[in-house]
Design a protein around this motif. Structure first.
Motif, PDB file in Angstrom:
ATOM      1  N   THR A  33      43.024  -7.638  47.155  1.00  0.00           N
ATOM      2  CA  THR A  33      41.985  -6.921  48.039  1.00  0.00           C
ATOM      3  C   THR A  33      41.614  -5.692  47.491  1.00  0.00           C
ATOM      4  O   THR A  33      40.208  -5.713  46.858  1.00  0.00           O
ATOM      5  N   TRP A  34      41.784  -5.258  46.949  1.00  0.00           N
ATOM      6  CA  TRP A  34      41.515  -3.545  46.062  1.00  0.00           C
ATOM      7  C   TRP A  34      42.598  -3.089  44.725  1.00  0.00           C
ATOM      8  O   TRP A  34      43.452  -2.441  44.389  1.00  0.00           O
ATOM      9  N   PRO A  35      42.323  -4.854  43.278  1.00  0.00           N
ATOM     10  CA  PRO A  35      42.866  -4.943  42.380  1.00  0.00           C
ATOM     11  C   PRO A  35      43.064  -3.023  41.592  1.00  0.00           C
ATOM     12  O   PRO A  35      41.775  -2.440  42.674  1.00  0.00           O
ATOM     13  N   ALA A  36      43.150  -2.847  40.685  1.00  0.00           N
ATOM     14  CA  ALA A  36      43.043  -1.589  39.568  1.00  0.00           C
ATOM     15  C   ALA A  36      41.692  -2.114  39.300  1.00  0.00           C
ATOM     16  O   ALA A  36      41.357  -0.897  38.673  1.00  0.00           O
ATOM     17  N   ASP A  37      41.550  -2.726  39.197  1.00  0.00           N
ATOM     18  CA  ASP A  37      40.109  -2.960  38.330  1.00  0.00           C
ATOM     19  C   ASP A  37      38.226  -3.274  39.056  1.00  0.00           C
ATOM     20  O   ASP A  37      37.806  -3.026  38.861  1.00  0.00           O
ATOM     21  N   ASP A 103      51.581   2.735  48.451  1.00  0.00           N
ATOM     22  CA  ASP A 103      51.587   3.504  47.362  1.00  0.00           C
ATOM     23  C   ASP A 103      50.469   3.769  46.498  1.00  0.00           C
ATOM     24  O   ASP A 103      50.290   1.954  46.174  1.00  0.00           O
ATOM     25  N   LEU A 104      49.466   3.963  45.901  1.00  0.00           N
ATOM     26  CA  LEU A 104      48.504   4.516  45.414  1.00  0.00           C
ATOM     27  C   LEU A 104      48.819   4.555  43.438  1.00  0.00           C
ATOM     28  O   LEU A 104      48.694   5.581  43.726  1.00  0.00           O
ATOM     29  N   ILE A 105      48.968   3.751  42.598  1.00  0.00           N
ATOM     30  CA  ILE A 105      49.577   4.106  41.317  1.00  0.00           C
ATOM     31  C   ILE A 105      48.189   3.746  40.684  1.00  0.00           C
ATOM     32  O   ILE A 105      47.281   3.226  40.526  1.00  0.00           O
ATOM     33  N   GLY A 120      48.074  -0.425  40.203  1.00  0.00           N
ATOM     34  CA  GLY A 120      48.059  -1.167  42.382  1.00  0.00           C
ATOM     35  C   GLY A 120      48.659  -0.085  42.547  1.00  0.00           C
ATOM     36  O   GLY A 120      48.113   0.859  42.712  1.00  0.00           O
ATOM     37  N   TRP A 121      49.371  -1.392  44.342  1.00  0.00           N
ATOM     38  CA  TRP A 121      49.699  -0.699  44.956  1.00  0.00           C
ATOM     39  C   TRP A 121      51.497  -1.637  45.045  1.00  0.00           C
ATOM     40  O   TRP A 121      51.482  -2.328  44.727  1.00  0.00           O
ATOM     41  N   LEU A 140      48.980   9.842  38.783  1.00  0.00           N
ATOM     42  CA  LEU A 140      48.579   9.937  39.970  1.00  0.00           C
ATOM     43  C   LEU A 140      48.973   9.053  41.025  1.00  0.00           C
ATOM     44  O   LEU A 140      48.913   7.817  40.665  1.00  0.00           O
ATOM     45  N   VAL A 141      49.989   9.329  42.164  1.00  0.00           N
ATOM     46  CA  VAL A 141      50.386   8.499  42.923  1.00  0.00           C
ATOM     47  C   VAL A 141      50.181   9.525  44.169  1.00  0.00           C
ATOM     48  O   VAL A 141      49.947  10.152  44.470  1.00  0.00           O
TER      49      VAL A 141
END
Length: 155
Positions: A33-37, A103-105, A120-121, A140-141
């Protein structure tokens, strides 16, 4: 980025997570749903960098880690507490997640990982434990903890 603006931004995410099991299926859903890009990932990463630069996020330091609880578990964050850490090639304190951890990495150094995961997550289920580790640079996490539950241990 003010704390109020950040709370509204994170509430858009936590509203989608409330009531879901904290498990591998959730990790897959988050990364799909919310990938790093994705715009949402980029907004969150930019907001964290801006808040840190403003001095109200990650405003504590201990053992080489900058950190801070941004929000306790609140109705506005759908029962999740929000913490952000800034780590560079270091392992943090061992802890247990009574209700899980989401976690959001957000790597600040290309190729930096958190517990072996790239941008990502990452999701840890209820009762899981770890010593959070950033390798290959700085990241950042953002930690979302259901009910704000975390137990630091000596392990």
């Amino acid at each position: 980025m003010s704390p109020q603006d950040f709370q509204r931004l994170i509430a858009g995410v936590t509203g989608q997570l409330a009531g879901r099991p904290v498990d591998a299926e959730l990790a897959a859903w988050l990364n799909d749903t919310w990938p790093a890009d994705s715009p949402t990932f980029q907004q969150l990463a930019s907001a964290c960098r801006s808040a840190i630069a403003s001095g109200w996020m990650c405003n504590r330091e201990g053992g080489g880690i900058r950190y801070g609880r941004v929000f306790n578990a609140l109705p506005e964050t759908h029962g999740f507490s929000v913490d952000v850490v800034d780590m560079r090639d270091i392992a943090g304190p061992h802890h247990v997640h009574p209700h899980g951890e989401i976690d959001l990495i957000m790597p600040l150094t290309e190729g930096a990982t958190f517990d072996g995961h790239p941008a990502g997550w990452c999701v840890y289920g209820p009762g899981s434990a770890h010593r959070p580790t950033v390798a290959n640079g700085q990241a950042l996490v953002l930690y979302l903890l259901p009910q704000g539950a975390i137990e630091f241990t000596r392990a």
